[in-house]
Design an enzyme around this catalytic site. Structure first.
Site, PDB file in Angstrom:
ATOM      1  N   SER A 162      -1.605   9.509   0.775  1.00 13.68           N
ATOM      2  CA  SER A 162      -0.131   9.469   0.666  1.00 13.68           C
ATOM      3  C   SER A 162       0.295   9.345  -0.800  1.00 13.68           C
ATOM      4  CB  SER A 162       0.455   8.319   1.501  1.00 13.68           C
ATOM      5  OG  SER A 162       0.087   7.058   0.969  1.00 13.68           O
ATOM      6  N   HIS A 163      -0.623   8.888  -1.672  1.00 10.20           N
ATOM      7  CA  HIS A 163      -0.311   8.790  -3.100  1.00 10.20           C
ATOM      8  C   HIS A 163      -1.353   9.516  -3.934  1.00 10.20           C
ATOM      9  CE1 HIS A 163       2.432   5.962  -1.362  1.00 10.20           C
ATOM     10  NE2 HIS A 163       3.134   6.018  -2.479  1.00 10.20           N
ATOM     11  N   GLU A 195       3.382   7.922   3.908  1.00 10.41           N
ATOM     12  CA  GLU A 195       2.595   8.063   5.139  1.00 10.41           C
ATOM     13  C   GLU A 195       3.442   8.747   6.214  1.00 10.41           C
ATOM     14  OE1 GLU A 195      -0.773   8.010   6.775  1.00 10.41           O
ATOM     15  OE2 GLU A 195      -0.668   6.833   4.937  1.00 10.41           O
TER      16      GLU A 195
HETATM   17  P1  NDP Z   1      -1.898   0.279   3.816  1.00  4.88           P
HETATM   18  O1  NDP Z   1      -1.113  -0.250   4.952  1.00  4.88           O
HETATM   19  O2  NDP Z   1      -2.772   1.450   4.044  1.00  4.88           O
HETATM   20  O3  NDP Z   1      -2.708  -0.943   3.213  1.00  4.88           O
HETATM   21  C1  NDP Z   1      -3.434  -0.740   2.102  1.00  4.88           C
HETATM   22  C2  NDP Z   1      -4.166  -1.992   1.660  1.00  4.88           C
HETATM   23  O4  NDP Z   1      -4.692  -2.756   2.759  1.00  4.88           O
HETATM   24  C3  NDP Z   1      -5.351  -1.535   0.863  1.00  4.88           C
HETATM   25  O5  NDP Z   1      -5.630  -2.486  -0.098  1.00  4.88           O
HETATM   26  C4  NDP Z   1      -6.415  -1.436   1.946  1.00  4.88           C
HETATM   27  O6  NDP Z   1      -7.729  -1.410   1.436  1.00  4.88           O
HETATM   28  C5  NDP Z   1      -6.128  -2.674   2.755  1.00  4.88           C
HETATM   29  N1  NDP Z   1      -6.609  -2.546   4.124  1.00  4.88           N
HETATM   30  C6  NDP Z   1      -6.269  -1.608   5.026  1.00  4.88           C
HETATM   31  N2  NDP Z   1      -6.912  -1.813   6.194  1.00  4.88           N
HETATM   32  C7  NDP Z   1      -7.685  -2.916   6.025  1.00  4.88           C
HETATM   33  C8  NDP Z   1      -8.589  -3.642   6.855  1.00  4.88           C
HETATM   34  N3  NDP Z   1      -8.820  -3.277   8.108  1.00  4.88           N
HETATM   35  N4  NDP Z   1      -9.202  -4.726   6.335  1.00  4.88           N
HETATM   36  C9  NDP Z   1      -8.967  -5.119   5.069  1.00  4.88           C
HETATM   37  N5  NDP Z   1      -8.123  -4.473   4.233  1.00  4.88           N
HETATM   38  C10 NDP Z   1      -7.483  -3.393   4.704  1.00  4.88           C
HETATM   39  O7  NDP Z   1      -0.968   0.651   2.563  1.00  4.88           O
HETATM   40  P2  NDP Z   1       0.510   1.192   2.566  1.00  4.88           P
HETATM   41  O8  NDP Z   1       0.558   2.433   3.396  1.00  4.88           O
HETATM   42  O9  NDP Z   1       1.449   0.109   2.862  1.00  4.88           O
HETATM   43  O10 NDP Z   1       0.662   1.593   1.020  1.00  4.88           O
HETATM   44  C11 NDP Z   1      -0.063   2.678   0.504  1.00  4.88           C
HETATM   45  C12 NDP Z   1       0.228   2.860  -0.941  1.00  4.88           C
HETATM   46  O11 NDP Z   1       1.566   3.225  -1.140  1.00  4.88           O
HETATM   47  C13 NDP Z   1      -0.001   1.639  -1.824  1.00  4.88           C
HETATM   48  O12 NDP Z   1      -0.968   1.983  -2.783  1.00  4.88           O
HETATM   49  C14 NDP Z   1       1.342   1.372  -2.483  1.00  4.88           C
HETATM   50  O13 NDP Z   1       1.286   0.988  -3.845  1.00  4.88           O
HETATM   51  C15 NDP Z   1       2.006   2.720  -2.370  1.00  4.88           C
HETATM   52  N6  NDP Z   1       3.453   2.559  -2.382  1.00  4.88           N
HETATM   53  C16 NDP Z   1       4.131   2.804  -3.543  1.00  4.88           C
HETATM   54  C17 NDP Z   1       5.487   2.619  -3.573  1.00  4.88           C
HETATM   55  C18 NDP Z   1       6.277   2.807  -4.832  1.00  4.88           C
HETATM   56  O14 NDP Z   1       7.472   2.571  -4.803  1.00  4.88           O
HETATM   57  N7  NDP Z   1       5.700   3.197  -5.934  1.00  4.88           N
HETATM   58  C19 NDP Z   1       6.244   2.217  -2.380  1.00  4.88           C
HETATM   59  C20 NDP Z   1       5.404   1.958  -1.243  1.00  4.88           C
HETATM   60  C21 NDP Z   1       4.059   2.143  -1.243  1.00  4.88           C
HETATM   61  P3  NDP Z   1      -8.458   0.042   1.354  1.00  4.88           P
HETATM   62  O15 NDP Z   1      -7.719   0.805   0.301  1.00  4.88           O
HETATM   63  O16 NDP Z   1      -9.879  -0.255   0.990  1.00  4.88           O
HETATM   64  O17 NDP Z   1      -8.318   0.667   2.713  1.00  4.88           O
HETATM   65  O1  PYC Z   2       5.379   5.815  -0.055  1.00  3.07           O
HETATM   66  O2  PYC Z   2       7.032   4.396   0.219  1.00  3.07           O
HETATM   67  C1  PYC Z   2       6.374   5.190  -0.473  1.00  3.07           C
HETATM   68  C2  PYC Z   2       6.785   5.391  -1.865  1.00  3.07           C
HETATM   69  C3  PYC Z   2       7.986   5.161  -2.423  1.00  3.07           C
HETATM   70  C4  PYC Z   2       7.900   5.500  -3.750  1.00  3.07           C
HETATM   71  C5  PYC Z   2       6.637   5.919  -3.966  1.00  3.07           C
HETATM   72  N1  PYC Z   2       5.961   5.846  -2.800  1.00  3.07           N
END
Ligand code: NDP
Ligand code: PYC
Length: 342
Positions: free
Chosen positions: A52-53, A193
């Site tokens: 997703s990123h 996602e």
């Molecule tokens: P997830 O819900 O996929 O969670 C990710 C984190 O949880 C990772 O550190 C992952 O480790 C860990 N994890 C997942 N499953 C398990 C498990 N079963 N046991 C232990 N640890 C676990 O992430 P999101 O979808 O919420 O976010 C994804 C990305 O989106 C992030 O990197 C975030 O920075 C980015 N994002 C950026 C935004 C922005 O504004 N710039 C806004 C929102 C999100 P592992 O990687 O090893 O699976």
């Molecule tokens: O996946 O929620 C997201 C997000 C917002 C900005 C960058 N990623």
């Protein structure tokens, strides 16, 4: 480029992917230093299986540039408003280069004083935060990072967007081992996602969001048009509010509601700020550093001993696989990427 068709995807090495990303970013007008910094985080995401990123974000970045949301040749300017604080004004450019410009000063201040903060202001943010906290952990520092986004997420008990997807990332250095890192949105899922599910025509779980009338739905497009939910009900809601406060008003930057209003319907990536904290464990522990870091290792061992995994272990495994064998870009995404800048 020696890329190969693989099933319904295109297989390439990480070097080839990096070159493709840089080329496409430059083709849409991004300056070379920004293109290099931005490409690096996209390649890191794809390499670590964070699709997703990952390279999908080329479409997002190109769209933000073409919609005039980003200053493509912005020059980030670093300053030191207080002893423990670094500020980088990104000048409306992407956050990655602003982070690169602030990182050396943040590390130096954390080492000198035990704790330091980096505020990125006036940056466009579409990236994952783990590459940043991992970089700090590689310097032996404990790190936290926060950024708001656009108001897409309803508070617990409501159905109208107030918060961004507001990620929180944490990094802990592990001497001689890969850092302990987690990084997740405070929404039930990252928006990226849900966007990937919409592109694939797939439903989302029923607790990820509501439609524009506030009704629960599994339709990805309806959630994107309605409101996403926080994770963990009121707990995620409070953490999302905390991210708004820490990386918005506290550092003199926008809340997610203000950011989406500023976007004015252009559909660009969020403009705003990011707060990064770095703590040097040596400042607390002095000569006892290695004893106490070993106690942390005992906790990690207790987690893994019962078959549970550490956050980031999947990512590091994906990294090893990608470094050895490259990555496969889904065919449709590859076609969309190839059309960028045409
Ligand atoms: P997830 O819900 O996929 O969670 C990710 C984190 O949880 C990772 O550190 C992952 O480790 C860990 N994890 C997942 N499953 C398990 C498990 N079963 N046991 C232990 N640890 C676990 O992430 P999101 O979808 O919420 O976010 C994804 C990305 O989106 C992030 O990197 C975030 O920075 C980015 N994002 C950026 C935004 C922005 O504004 N710039 C806004 C929102 C999100 P592992 O990687 O090893 O699976
Ligand atoms: O996946 O929620 C997201 C997000 C917002 C900005 C960058 N990623």
């Amino acid at each position: 480029m020696n890329i190969a068709a693989a099933g319904d995807g295109v297989r390439m090495t990480l070097d080839e992917l990096r070159e493709l990303a840089r080329k496409k970013l430059r083709a849409v007008g991004l300056s070379t230093d920004h293109a290099d910094a931005v490409a690096e985080t996209m390649v890191a995401g794809e390499r670590d299986g964070c699709t997703s990123h990952g390279i999908y974000r080329l479409l997002v970045a190109a769209s933000s540039i073409s919609r005039g949301v980003v200053v493509p040749d912005a020059v980030p300017v670093a300053s030191e408003p207080a002893k423990g604080v670094v500020r980088v004004d990104g000048g409306g450019g992407f956050a990655q280069l602003a982070f690169e410009r602030g990182l050396p000063l943040l590390v130096q201040k954390a080492r000198d004083q035990g704790i330091a903060a980096l505020a990125l202001n006036h940056v466009v943010h579409f990236a994952a935060l783990w590459p940043e906290v991992e970089r700090l952990a590689d310097h032996g520092l404990v790190a936290l990072a926060f950024t708001p986004s656009h108001a897409w997420v309803a508070p617990a008990g409501g159905a109208k967007p107030v918060f961004g997807t507001n990620p929180i990332a944490f990094g802990w250095p592990r001497p001689g081992r890969e850092a302990f890192v987690f990084d997740f949105a405070t929404s039930a899922a990252a928006r990226g996602e849900i966007e990937l599910r919409r592109r694939a025509g797939e439903p989302v779980p029923g607790d990820w969001g509501v439609d524009s009338e506030g009704r629960p739905t599994t339709d990805a497009a309806a959630v994107l048009d309605g409101a996403m939910r926080t994770f963990g009900g009121h707990k995620g809601s409070a953490l999302a509010a905390m991210v708004e406060l820490l990386a918005g008003p506290l550092i003199g930057d926008l809340t997610s509601a203000e950011s989406i209003a500023l976007d004015g319907g252009r559909g660009g990536s969020p403009m705003g700020g990011e707060l990064i904290l770095a703590i040097d464990p040596a400042a607390f522990l002095g000569a006892a550093l290695s004893d106490h870091m070993a106690r942390a290792e005992a906790m990690f061992a207790a987690i893994e001993a019962q078959g549970a995994r550490l956050p980031s272990s999947r990512r590091y495994a994906a990294r090893r696989e990608s470094l050895a064998n490259g990555v496969t870009i889904p065919a449709r995404l590859y076609d969309d990427i190839m059309r960028i800048g045409e």
